[in-house]
Motif scaffolding. Structure first.
Motif, PDB file in Angstrom:
ATOM      1  N   LEU A 295       0.830  -1.205   0.000  1.00  0.00           N
ATOM      2  CA  LEU A 295       0.000   0.000   0.000  1.00  0.00           C
ATOM      3  C   LEU A 295       0.864   1.255   0.000  1.00  0.00           C
ATOM      4  CD1 LEU A 295      -2.817  -0.841   2.582  1.00  0.00           C
ATOM      5  CD2 LEU A 295      -3.044  -0.717   0.102  1.00  0.00           C
ATOM      6  N   THR A 296       1.888   1.261   0.830  1.00  0.00           N
ATOM      7  CA  THR A 296       2.759   2.423   0.925  1.00  0.00           C
ATOM      8  C   THR A 296       3.530   2.620  -0.371  1.00  0.00           C
ATOM      9  OG1 THR A 296       2.966   2.156   3.323  1.00  0.00           O
ATOM     10  CG2 THR A 296       4.677   3.440   2.198  1.00  0.00           C
ATOM     11  N   ARG A 297       4.036   1.532  -0.950  1.00  0.00           N
ATOM     12  CA  ARG A 297       4.817   1.646  -2.178  1.00  0.00           C
ATOM     13  C   ARG A 297       3.957   2.148  -3.331  1.00  0.00           C
ATOM     14  NH1 ARG A 297       6.683  -3.122  -4.105  1.00  0.00           N
ATOM     15  NH2 ARG A 297       5.844  -4.502  -2.523  1.00  0.00           N
ATOM     16  N   VAL A 298       2.710   1.676  -3.404  1.00  0.00           N
ATOM     17  CA  VAL A 298       1.826   2.100  -4.493  1.00  0.00           C
ATOM     18  C   VAL A 298       1.338   3.528  -4.278  1.00  0.00           C
ATOM     19  CG1 VAL A 298      -0.416   1.671  -5.576  1.00  0.00           C
ATOM     20  CG2 VAL A 298       1.122  -0.233  -5.107  1.00  0.00           C
TER      21      VAL A 298
ATOM     22  N   PRO B 258       4.792  10.040   1.765  1.00  0.00           N
ATOM     23  CA  PRO B 258       5.995  10.226   2.568  1.00  0.00           C
ATOM     24  C   PRO B 258       6.126   9.252   3.732  1.00  0.00           C
ATOM     25  CG  PRO B 258       4.357  11.881   3.124  1.00  0.00           C
ATOM     26  CD  PRO B 258       3.803  11.115   1.966  1.00  0.00           C
ATOM     27  N   GLY B 259       5.042   8.568   4.094  1.00  0.00           N
ATOM     28  CA  GLY B 259       5.084   7.660   5.235  1.00  0.00           C
ATOM     29  C   GLY B 259       4.199   6.454   5.014  1.00  0.00           C
ATOM     30  N   PRO B 260       4.164   5.544   5.993  1.00  0.00           N
ATOM     31  CA  PRO B 260       3.340   4.338   5.863  1.00  0.00           C
ATOM     32  C   PRO B 260       1.875   4.676   5.626  1.00  0.00           C
ATOM     33  CG  PRO B 260       4.841   4.157   7.733  1.00  0.00           C
ATOM     34  CD  PRO B 260       4.916   5.577   7.256  1.00  0.00           C
ATOM     35  N   VAL B 261       1.239   3.887   4.775  1.00  0.00           N
ATOM     36  CA  VAL B 261      -0.178   4.072   4.457  1.00  0.00           C
ATOM     37  C   VAL B 261      -0.947   2.854   4.942  1.00  0.00           C
ATOM     38  CG1 VAL B 261      -1.877   4.276   2.592  1.00  0.00           C
ATOM     39  CG2 VAL B 261       0.281   5.531   2.468  1.00  0.00           C
ATOM     40  N   ARG B 262      -2.068   3.083   5.583  1.00  0.00           N
ATOM     41  CA  ARG B 262      -2.928   1.977   5.993  1.00  0.00           C
ATOM     42  C   ARG B 262      -4.387   2.323   5.706  1.00  0.00           C
ATOM     43  NH1 ARG B 262      -5.603   2.608  10.835  1.00  0.00           N
ATOM     44  NH2 ARG B 262      -5.019   4.428  12.090  1.00  0.00           N
ATOM     45  N   LEU B 263      -5.193   1.302   5.509  1.00  0.00           N
ATOM     46  CA  LEU B 263      -6.620   1.501   5.287  1.00  0.00           C
ATOM     47  C   LEU B 263      -7.281   1.828   6.618  1.00  0.00           C
ATOM     48  CD1 LEU B 263      -7.362  -1.496   2.866  1.00  0.00           C
ATOM     49  CD2 LEU B 263      -6.598   0.821   2.309  1.00  0.00           C
ATOM     50  N   THR B 264      -8.173   2.809   6.621  1.00  0.00           N
ATOM     51  CA  THR B 264      -8.813   3.239   7.865  1.00  0.00           C
ATOM     52  C   THR B 264     -10.266   2.811   7.955  1.00  0.00           C
ATOM     53  OG1 THR B 264      -9.306   5.393   6.851  1.00  0.00           O
ATOM     54  CG2 THR B 264      -7.283   5.215   8.140  1.00  0.00           C
ATOM     55  N   GLY B 265     -10.820   2.236   6.899  1.00  0.00           N
ATOM     56  CA  GLY B 265     -12.188   1.746   6.915  1.00  0.00           C
ATOM     57  C   GLY B 265     -12.261   0.384   6.285  1.00  0.00           C
ATOM     58  N   GLN B 266     -13.285  -0.384   6.642  1.00  0.00           N
ATOM     59  CA  GLN B 266     -13.406  -1.752   6.138  1.00  0.00           C
ATOM     60  C   GLN B 266     -14.355  -1.871   4.957  1.00  0.00           C
ATOM     61  OE1 GLN B 266     -13.226  -3.228  10.634  1.00  0.00           O
ATOM     62  NE2 GLN B 266     -13.622  -4.929   9.243  1.00  0.00           N
ATOM     63  N   ARG B 267     -15.197  -0.883   4.740  1.00  0.00           N
ATOM     64  CA  ARG B 267     -16.110  -0.880   3.598  1.00  0.00           C
ATOM     65  C   ARG B 267     -15.589   0.065   2.515  1.00  0.00           C
ATOM     66  NH1 ARG B 267     -21.268  -3.094   4.278  1.00  0.00           N
ATOM     67  NH2 ARG B 267     -21.902  -3.497   6.447  1.00  0.00           N
ATOM     68  N   ALA B 268     -15.875  -0.272   1.271  1.00  0.00           N
ATOM     69  CA  ALA B 268     -15.541   0.606   0.164  1.00  0.00           C
ATOM     70  C   ALA B 268     -16.386   1.874   0.239  1.00  0.00           C
ATOM     71  CB  ALA B 268     -15.773  -0.105  -1.164  1.00  0.00           C
ATOM     72  N   HIS B 269     -15.933   2.922  -0.470  1.00  0.00           N
ATOM     73  CA  HIS B 269     -16.640   4.202  -0.444  1.00  0.00           C
ATOM     74  C   HIS B 269     -18.091   4.067  -0.902  1.00  0.00           C
ATOM     75  CE1 HIS B 269     -13.052   6.430   0.509  1.00  0.00           C
ATOM     76  NE2 HIS B 269     -12.425   6.036  -0.577  1.00  0.00           N
ATOM     77  N   GLY B 270     -18.371   3.149  -1.823  1.00  0.00           N
ATOM     78  CA  GLY B 270     -19.715   3.009  -2.356  1.00  0.00           C
ATOM     79  C   GLY B 270     -19.756   1.941  -3.431  1.00  0.00           C
ATOM     80  N   PRO B 271     -20.851   1.876  -4.190  1.00  0.00           N
ATOM     81  CA  PRO B 271     -20.986   0.852  -5.238  1.00  0.00           C
ATOM     82  C   PRO B 271     -19.873   0.872  -6.274  1.00  0.00           C
ATOM     83  CG  PRO B 271     -23.101   1.912  -4.803  1.00  0.00           C
ATOM     84  CD  PRO B 271     -22.073   2.682  -4.042  1.00  0.00           C
TER      85      PRO B 271
END
Length: 312
Positions: free
Chosen positions: A122-125, A129-142
């Protein structure tokens, strides 16, 4: 490439398999039927599993330490972590748990696909500037669910079953594609802050030249926006601006064109009695033969098969 199949009507066997394949867990319930079927295809950094349960199975699981996405085809999966009750149904792709936290829930007569990849992708893609993590478990929408479903289907049905998946660059490209779909579909820490903080002064013609030089020298490796930017060094957004401003394209589109050109050159000189279009395409990261053939014909006016056979 790892391929395995599991089928059982024993809860204890299923618990042992799930614990070894994912994370230590306990499963429960008193179902009348206990049929479980799992098909796994795994390569370096990527796991794609197809699972089917014909009963309701409760689970109490440890930390996964990886990004684990579930795409549901039939039935429901209920997340009960921390006392909540989040119900997920057919057509939905969701993050089953934060990678560093245990989780609980129920699988209710469900069939679904699991895709897993390492956190650092996730961070590489994202190229932040720093580590990236997902903060929600559901997608934004359809739209997010549809993008994820298409990406998972492509990996499951086109990439992983093919012999091309034996090539490291094919798998690395597939992992990056899945991570990009996740970043586009889920809220994440890379969205925090103001994109305008990026120094646009870095988007110079020199940045473009150095980025192109790096791509030319490293097209055979698993590289992306973060690696290109770090080689200069400037911010990833500066690299994107440089390509847009001075070349009217994107860094990754240019990388694909370089790899296509390398495959084209190899097809021209390869021995048609020992080489194959599929193998050469896979070597340069093209896991889908149809898409590669279409791109090659569009760029060079000839099919890759005809070029290999010397019909230019």
């Amino acid at each position: 490439m790892e391929r395995l199949s599991f089928a059982s009507e024993s809860l204890s066997e299923t618990e042992a398999f799930l614990s070894s394949a994912y994370t230590p867990m306990r499963i429960g319930g008193r179902p009348e039927r206990t049929g479980t079927r799992i098909e796994r295809r795994a390569a370096e950094g990527l796991v794609v599993d197809e699972l089917a349960f014909d009963y309701t199975m409760a689970y109490d699981a440890g930390r996964l330490e990886r990004i684990c996405l579930l795409t549901i085809h039939e039935g429901t999966v209920v997340d009960t972590t921390g006392g909540k009750e989040e119900i997920h149904g057919p057509g939905e792709t969701f993050l089953i748990a934060q990678p560093d936290r245990p989780y609980t829930g129920e699988v209710r007569s469900a069939s679904y696909t699991i895709t897993m990849f390492d956190l650092d992708v996730l961070t590489r893609v994202a190229g932040g500037p720093g580590p990236v993590r997902l903060t929600g478990q559901r997608a934004h929408g359809p739209d997010g669910d549809r993008l994820l479903a298409r990406t998972v289907a492509y990996l499951r049905d086109d990439v992983m079953p093919a012999t091309a998946a034996e090539q490291p660059l094919v798998v690395a490209s597939a992992v990056r594609l899945l991570a990009a779909a996740a970043l586009a579909s889920f809220p994440h820490t890379g969205l925090d802050g103001d994109p305008a903080r990026t120094d646009g002064r870095g988007a110079t013609s020199d940045t473009l030249r150095r980025a192109i030089d790096f791509i030319e020298a490293n097209a055979h490796r698993d590289i992306g926006l973060a690696e290109i930017a770090a080689s200069i060094p400037v911010t990833p957004r500066a690299v994107q601006y440089a390509f847009k401003r001075h070349a009217r394209t994107t860094p990754l589109a240019h990388l694909r064109q370089v790899r296509l050109a390398r495959a084209h050159a190899e097809l021209k000189t390869a021995d048609p009695t020992t080489a194959s279009v599929t193998a050469i395409a896979a070597k340069w990261g093209f896991g889908n033969f149809g898409r590669f053939a279409g791109a090659h014909r569009a760029a060079y006016g000839v099919s890759p098969g005809a070029l290999l056979r010397g019909r230019r």
